[in-house]
Write a protein that holds these residues in place. Structure first.
Motif, PDB file in Angstrom:
ATOM      1  N   VAL A 126      12.182   6.295  -9.973  1.00 60.78           N
ATOM      2  CA  VAL A 126      11.804   7.596  -9.491  1.00 60.78           C
ATOM      3  C   VAL A 126      11.434   7.556  -7.926  1.00 60.78           C
ATOM      4  N   THR A 127      10.601   6.542  -7.509  1.00 61.03           N
ATOM      5  CA  THR A 127      10.269   6.346  -6.407  1.00 61.03           C
ATOM      6  C   THR A 127      11.541   6.105  -5.535  1.00 61.03           C
ATOM      7  N   LEU A 128      12.299   5.360  -5.960  1.00 60.02           N
ATOM      8  CA  LEU A 128      13.710   5.037  -5.008  1.00 60.02           C
ATOM      9  C   LEU A 128      14.461   6.428  -5.003  1.00 60.02           C
ATOM     10  N   VAL A 129      14.788   7.155  -5.846  1.00 61.77           N
ATOM     11  CA  VAL A 129      15.403   8.541  -6.147  1.00 61.77           C
ATOM     12  C   VAL A 129      14.781   9.293  -4.813  1.00 61.77           C
ATOM     13  N   CYS A 130      13.634   9.466  -4.869  1.00 55.91           N
ATOM     14  CA  CYS A 130      12.748  10.393  -4.076  1.00 55.91           C
ATOM     15  C   CYS A 130      12.767   9.750  -2.651  1.00 55.91           C
ATOM     16  N   ALA A 131      12.813   8.582  -2.399  1.00 56.97           N
ATOM     17  CA  ALA A 131      12.997   7.856  -0.998  1.00 56.97           C
ATOM     18  C   ALA A 131      14.319   8.140  -0.548  1.00 56.97           C
ATOM     19  N   ASN A 132      15.077   8.084  -1.566  1.00 61.30           N
ATOM     20  CA  ASN A 132      16.601   8.072  -1.037  1.00 61.30           C
ATOM     21  C   ASN A 132      16.738   9.759  -0.431  1.00 61.30           C
ATOM     22  N   PHE A 190      17.764  -0.706  10.121  1.00 59.44           N
ATOM     23  CA  PHE A 190      16.534  -1.733   9.442  1.00 59.44           C
ATOM     24  C   PHE A 190      15.228  -1.329   9.429  1.00 59.44           C
ATOM     25  N   LEU A 191      14.789  -0.488  10.474  1.00 56.08           N
ATOM     26  CA  LEU A 191      13.410   0.063  10.400  1.00 56.08           C
ATOM     27  C   LEU A 191      13.225   0.964   9.630  1.00 56.08           C
ATOM     28  N   GLN A 192      14.062   1.982   9.330  1.00 61.14           N
ATOM     29  CA  GLN A 192      13.987   3.027   8.205  1.00 61.14           C
ATOM     30  C   GLN A 192      14.073   2.205   6.937  1.00 61.14           C
ATOM     31  N   GLY A 193      14.735   1.292   6.662  1.00 57.29           N
ATOM     32  CA  GLY A 193      14.841   0.619   5.435  1.00 57.29           C
ATOM     33  C   GLY A 193      13.553  -0.273   5.107  1.00 57.29           C
ATOM     34  N   ALA A 194      12.853  -0.555   6.294  1.00 56.66           N
ATOM     35  CA  ALA A 194      11.520  -1.454   6.021  1.00 56.66           C
ATOM     36  C   ALA A 194      10.855  -0.568   5.619  1.00 56.66           C
ATOM     37  N   LEU A 195      10.341   0.694   6.188  1.00 54.03           N
ATOM     38  CA  LEU A 195       9.588   1.454   5.687  1.00 54.03           C
ATOM     39  C   LEU A 195       9.927   2.143   4.261  1.00 54.03           C
ATOM     40  N   ALA A 196      10.930   2.404   3.931  1.00 53.12           N
ATOM     41  CA  ALA A 196      11.523   2.461   2.501  1.00 53.12           C
ATOM     42  C   ALA A 196      10.979   1.440   1.766  1.00 53.12           C
ATOM     43  N   ILE A 197      11.025   0.280   2.315  1.00 52.36           N
ATOM     44  CA  ILE A 197      10.858  -0.980   1.286  1.00 52.36           C
ATOM     45  C   ILE A 197       9.052  -0.863   1.033  1.00 52.36           C
ATOM     46  N   ALA A 198       8.680  -0.339   1.985  1.00 48.67           N
ATOM     47  CA  ALA A 198       6.962  -0.308   2.006  1.00 48.67           C
ATOM     48  C   ALA A 198       6.553   0.655   1.041  1.00 48.67           C
ATOM     49  N   ALA A 199       7.296   1.929   0.925  1.00 43.92           N
ATOM     50  CA  ALA A 199       6.858   2.792   0.223  1.00 43.92           C
ATOM     51  C   ALA A 199       7.273   2.798  -1.086  1.00 43.92           C
ATOM     52  N   VAL A 200       8.719   1.990  -1.666  1.00 49.33           N
ATOM     53  CA  VAL A 200       8.842   1.546  -2.959  1.00 49.33           C
ATOM     54  C   VAL A 200       8.143   0.544  -3.516  1.00 49.33           C
ATOM     55  N   CYS A 201       8.089  -0.416  -2.794  1.00 48.82           N
ATOM     56  CA  CYS A 201       7.521  -1.685  -3.427  1.00 48.82           C
ATOM     57  C   CYS A 201       5.906  -1.499  -3.336  1.00 48.82           C
ATOM     58  N   GLY A 202       5.166  -0.541  -2.521  1.00 45.16           N
ATOM     59  CA  GLY A 202       4.086  -0.185  -2.838  1.00 45.16           C
ATOM     60  C   GLY A 202       3.870   0.342  -4.111  1.00 45.16           C
ATOM     61  N   VAL A 203       4.642   1.175  -4.452  1.00 44.83           N
ATOM     62  CA  VAL A 203       4.309   1.800  -5.892  1.00 44.83           C
ATOM     63  C   VAL A 203       4.725   0.820  -6.861  1.00 44.83           C
ATOM     64  N   PHE A 204       5.402  -0.099  -6.821  1.00 47.23           N
ATOM     65  CA  PHE A 204       5.911  -1.152  -7.771  1.00 47.23           C
ATOM     66  C   PHE A 204       4.648  -2.191  -7.964  1.00 47.23           C
ATOM     67  N   LEU A 205       3.921  -2.403  -6.629  1.00 43.15           N
ATOM     68  CA  LEU A 205       2.971  -3.313  -6.744  1.00 43.15           C
ATOM     69  C   LEU A 205       1.882  -2.627  -7.368  1.00 43.15           C
ATOM     70  N   TYR A 206       1.548  -1.361  -7.030  1.00 42.45           N
ATOM     71  CA  TYR A 206       0.402  -0.727  -7.547  1.00 42.45           C
ATOM     72  C   TYR A 206       0.628  -0.603  -9.241  1.00 42.45           C
ATOM     73  N   ALA A 207       1.708  -0.292  -9.744  1.00 39.16           N
ATOM     74  CA  ALA A 207       1.866  -0.156 -11.005  1.00 39.16           C
ATOM     75  C   ALA A 207       1.818  -1.418 -11.591  1.00 39.16           C
ATOM     76  N   THR A 208       2.327  -2.620 -11.127  1.00 42.35           N
ATOM     77  CA  THR A 208       2.330  -3.768 -11.725  1.00 42.35           C
ATOM     78  C   THR A 208       0.832  -4.394 -11.587  1.00 42.35           C
TER      79      THR A 208
END
Length: 856
Positions: A763-769, A730-748
């Motif tokens: 693309v961010t999801l694939v790279c985060a994967n 869950f902690l790893q997932g939370a960090l991944a959420i921060a990275a992916v959603c950060g890019v989404f919010l920046y673009a939005t």
């Protein structure tokens, strides 16, 4: 086809076509060809898989999304989603087919073996390949593979409790008459032996009369095939976890679809949003990972010459704290040679040079010939073979004598006695066995017994296994009924040498560094056991004998076992006491065994390990693992491999938990922000095509951790889905959420078009994967170190994903079809940078908090 039906399908086939592989041949085939070792999956197995896939939630979601796309007029998307659904069925059939073929190969290897005579040759085949008319060779300890008529035999007794419930063995009498149609198990002096029963004494030849469902046990077992076995503990835990996740995910998806429809009035789009959210939150990879890891783990163990009879043993291997091993054939080569002959202090010889057999003193040659007469006519035991071989070299091979009576080996009197009639009609009794047993049979006085003990201990300290030999000339017409009534006189001692296997000291050191205590349990003389333990590197200062063990109460026994690692003159029944005492001390016990009487200890141990070459069928059936080469080194390799398999399974579970969190967040966040969907069902299906092979193939193939055999065993009470693992995921997932959603919010917030926002999020999801994959490749090593870890499947996956992304953004028709917008170089770099920051954060968390939290 069931095993019972399989037997019948061979009837009438020519002998050459019916001949099966030996255990070693089948193992080599499996080792060389792997999952492709057997023919293609049967059609009905494929149909079963299709039915199972059709019942999976992910398949239903793909079909549902396809139907919705048809309703809104997007035929292309609908057809692709239907194609993904069909592709998931094909992938399931291929993966399940490989698993089925591996399991079928393992079933072939672990099937009870039958020794038969075909075309005048003895052939050992799987028991299920025996057909009516085959000539069985039965021996003590064999599990009878089919109903058969005993046509010759000596003192044959069978345990038929499996069929009758009566624990007392029944006596069998050979016959050439046709069996009665009313013949049934139970009762003495019948000629029939029945499938599944156990030969407890004697041996002989029997003609197969019925197999499969036509046998007595087959008639009973036919109904048992309809019973569904209880699923393994790991499978139950996984299904419970997936079910909980699915309930939460489906509930949220329903809420999201309702909110989308109520707030925006677009009900079809709302249903698509709900399906996308459900697909993102459903961790359907768990059952796949568990199946693939267990099956491929069993296959990898088989390549190390270890067969897995019970999948739970793979999980338990990493927790083993005590390894109880036999000496002969496991620590040593089981290739005996006669190294010493001794008639008395003045007449002895060391056979340490070529040609020594040709210059033996006549009295030593007589001693050797008596020992051969006290060996089984068809030498199977390594010591018997060594005696027969040496007698041939010395020109003293036995000929012209007729075996009249044999007195079988008994646990309380470990000696073999046989009575022969010579060419002159006189009877000669020959005995060999443990020196103390021969002393009892010869009624030696205390002084003579002590003198024998001194000589035996002197030879045993040289690492020799010592047997005593005795003989008697009978004046009666028939031998006595009881072996103690023979007037035996001692003839001398014979010393055998069985060299240590190569690599044993290193393997013992490796066990010690891994926190595994090695305990040697043998029936040999204490000094011989001490000498072998010293050579192997096992703690040998204290040796406990079976006699001492018998006089200890339970508490005293536990205290003794906690301090002693070498046990000598141990009977099979005492092995069970040792295992029980070790378990009472909180140890996780692995126990080796080969005999019929070893079965209780093998069954009682957490990991029962049977010998594949010299083990009996009943020992193999009671075990969790079977050693094809009877080598201690293979056990240590299995422990190492078991730890690796469990390590990689934990990595895969943690990765699955982590990766689903950013996917779910990116599916839910646009709905909450009243923005267009970023992840469509199409894109999530593409992500699943990346995730499935990563967790089930790439992580399964990861090599050992650096400390795999230098860390203590894991706590056996810790389940696979442990709290540290869940927190870590869950902690790893939370960090991944921060990275992916950060890019989404920046673009939005930058006001970029919805198609570009979708592209950056995808693309961010694939790279985060892949950041999660690289972080989870090792519990301790950094990604830079991980680059040197050999795993070709990972780099194939990286190349495939990079190629797919390149195609999606360079081919206009593809990115238009996927509704992705074009990205500039800076936007690609931003997505990659977010994944690199995520990777750095994952490594920081691993180094600071969780390096020791998930200790296996």
């Amino acid at each position: 086809m069931t095993a019972l039906e399989h037997n019948d399908s061979h009837e009438g086939a020519p002998p050459a076509a019916r001949r099966g592989l030996t255990a070693s041949e089948a193992a080599e085939r499996l080792r060389a060809e792997g999952p492709n070792a057997l023919p293609e999956l049967e059609r009905r197995t494929a149909l079963r898989i299709v039915i199972e896939v059709l019942r999976e939630p992910m398949f239903a979601l793909l079909l549902g999304a396809g139907v919705l796309y048809l309703l809104i007029g997007s035929r292309g998307e609908a057809l692709v989603l239907f194609g993904f659904a069909c592709f998931s069925v094909a992938i399931a059939i291929i993966q399940e087919g490989r698993s089925e073929r591996v399991l079928e190969a393992l079933r072939d290897l672990t099937s009870p073996r039958a020794l038969i005579i075909r075309d005048g040759e003895q052939v050992r085949i799987p028991g299920r390949e025996v057909v009516r008319g085959d000539l069985l060779v039965l021996a003590e300890g064999d599990r009878v593979p089919a109903d058969a008529m005993l046509i010759s035999g000596d003192d044959v007794q069978a345990d038929e409790s499996l069929l009758t419930g009566e624990s007392v063995p029944v006596r069998k009498r050979p016959s050439h008459a046709a069996p009665s149609p009313d013949a049934a198990p139970g009762g003495d002096d019948q000629p029939l032996v029945f499938s599944g029963t156990l030969i407890v004494t004697g041996g002989g030849l029997a003609v197969v009369t019925a197999t499969g469902v036509r046998s007595e046990i087959g008639k009973i077992g036919h109904s048992v095939t309809r019973i569904t076995p209880e699923p393994p503990r790991l499978q139950v835990q996984t299904r419970r976890f997936v079910t909980g996740f699915a309930i939460v995910g489906l509930s949220l998806s329903v809420i999201a679809a309702l909110l989308y429809g109520l707030l925006r009035g677009a009900w079809l789009q709302g249903l698509l949003a709900g399906i996308a959210l459900a697909m993102s939150m459903l961790p359907e990879e768990f059952p796949l990972v568990l199946t693939v890891f267990m099956v491929m783990g069993a296959w990898r163990l088989s390549r190390s010459r270890v067969l897995t009879r019970r999948p739970a043993a793979i999980e338990t291997l990493g927790a083993a704290t005590v390894l109880c091993t036999d000496k002969t054939g496991t620590l040593t080569r089981n290739v005996m040679s006669v190294a010493w002959l001794e008639r008395d202090a003045q007449c002895a010889a060391a056979l340490d040079r070529p040609g020594a057999a040709g210059t033996l003193d006549p009295r030593l040659a007589d001693l050797l010939q008596t020992a051969v007469l006290a060996s089984r006519p068809e030498a199977i035991d390594p010591m018997d073979r060594a005696l027969v071989r040496l007698a041939g070299d010395a020109g003293r091979a036995v000929s012209g004598a007729q075996l009249v009576r044999g007195y079988p080996w008994q646990p309380e009197l470990p000696a073999l006695v046989q009575v022969w009639r010579g060419a002159d009609g006189a009877l000669l009794a020959a005995a060999k066995g443990a020196p103390e047993a021969i002393g009892t049979l010869c009624r030696l006085d205390p002084a003579a017994l002590q003198a024998m003990r001194v000589r035996v201990e002197d030879l045993a300290q040289r690492g020799l296994r010592v047997l005593a030999v005795a003989s008697a000339r009978l004046t009666t017409a028939k031998p006595p009924q009881q072996v103690l009534d023979l007037p035996l006189e001692p003839e001398g001692l014979i010393g055998f040498i069985d060299p240590l296997r190569e690599g044993i000291p290193q393997a013992v050191r490796e066990c010690r560094s891994a926190g595994i205590r090695v305990v040697m349990i043998t029936g040999d003389h204490p000094e011989t056991a001490r000498a072998i333990a010293r050579q192997a590197g096992i703690e040998h200062e204290k040796v406990t004998t079976g006699t001492e063990l018998a006089g200890l109460e339970e508490q005293a026994l536990r205290e003794r076992i906690a301090a002693v690692s070498v046990f000598a003159r141990i009977t099979p029944q005492q092995k069970l006491r040792i295992v029980s005492a070790l378990k009472a001390l909180g140890e996780v016990v692995a126990m080796t065994g080969d005999g019929v009487n070893d079965a209780p200890a093998l069954r009682s141990a957490h990991i029962g390990i049977a010998m594949g070459q010299r083990g009996t069928d009943v020992a193999r059936e009671a075990s969790s693992l079977v050693l094809l080469d009877d080598d201690f080194n293979s056990i240590v390799r299995a422990v190492r491999l078991g730890r690796r398999i469990y390590d990689n399974l934990v990595k895969a579970i943690g990765y699955i938990l982590a990766i689903h969190m950013p996917i779910a967040a990116l599916a839910l966040l646009p709905i909450a922000m009243d923005r267009p969907l970023v992840l469509t069902p199409m894109l999530i299906a593409i992500l699943e095509l990346i995730i499935d092979p990563l967790c089930s193939v790439v992580l399964e193939a990861e090599p050992d951790e650096r400390n795999v055999m230098t860390r203590p065993p894991r706590d056996p009470d810790t389940g696979l889905l442990s709290r540290p693992l869940l927190v870590r995921g869950f902690l790893q997932g939370a960090l991944a959420i921060a990275a992916v959603c950060g890019v989404f919010l920046y673009a939005t917030l930058r006001g970029l078009p919805p198609e570009v926002v979708r592209s950056m999020g995808f693309v961010t999801l694939v790279c985060a994967n892949y950041a999660l994959i690289f972080a989870n490749r090792s519990f301790s090593a950094s990604p830079l170190v991980g680059l040197t870890r050999r795993n070709p499947s990972l780099w194939i996956s990286v190349a495939a994903a990079a190629g797919a992304l390149a195609a999606a953004f360079t081919i206009p028709a593809v990115h238009a079809f996927l509704r992705l917008g074009p990205l500039q170089a800076g936007q690609f770099l931003l997505c990659a940078a977010a994944a690199l920051v995520l990777l750095a954060g994952l490594e920081a968390v691993k180094l600071v908090s969780f390096r020791s939290a998930v200790t296996l």
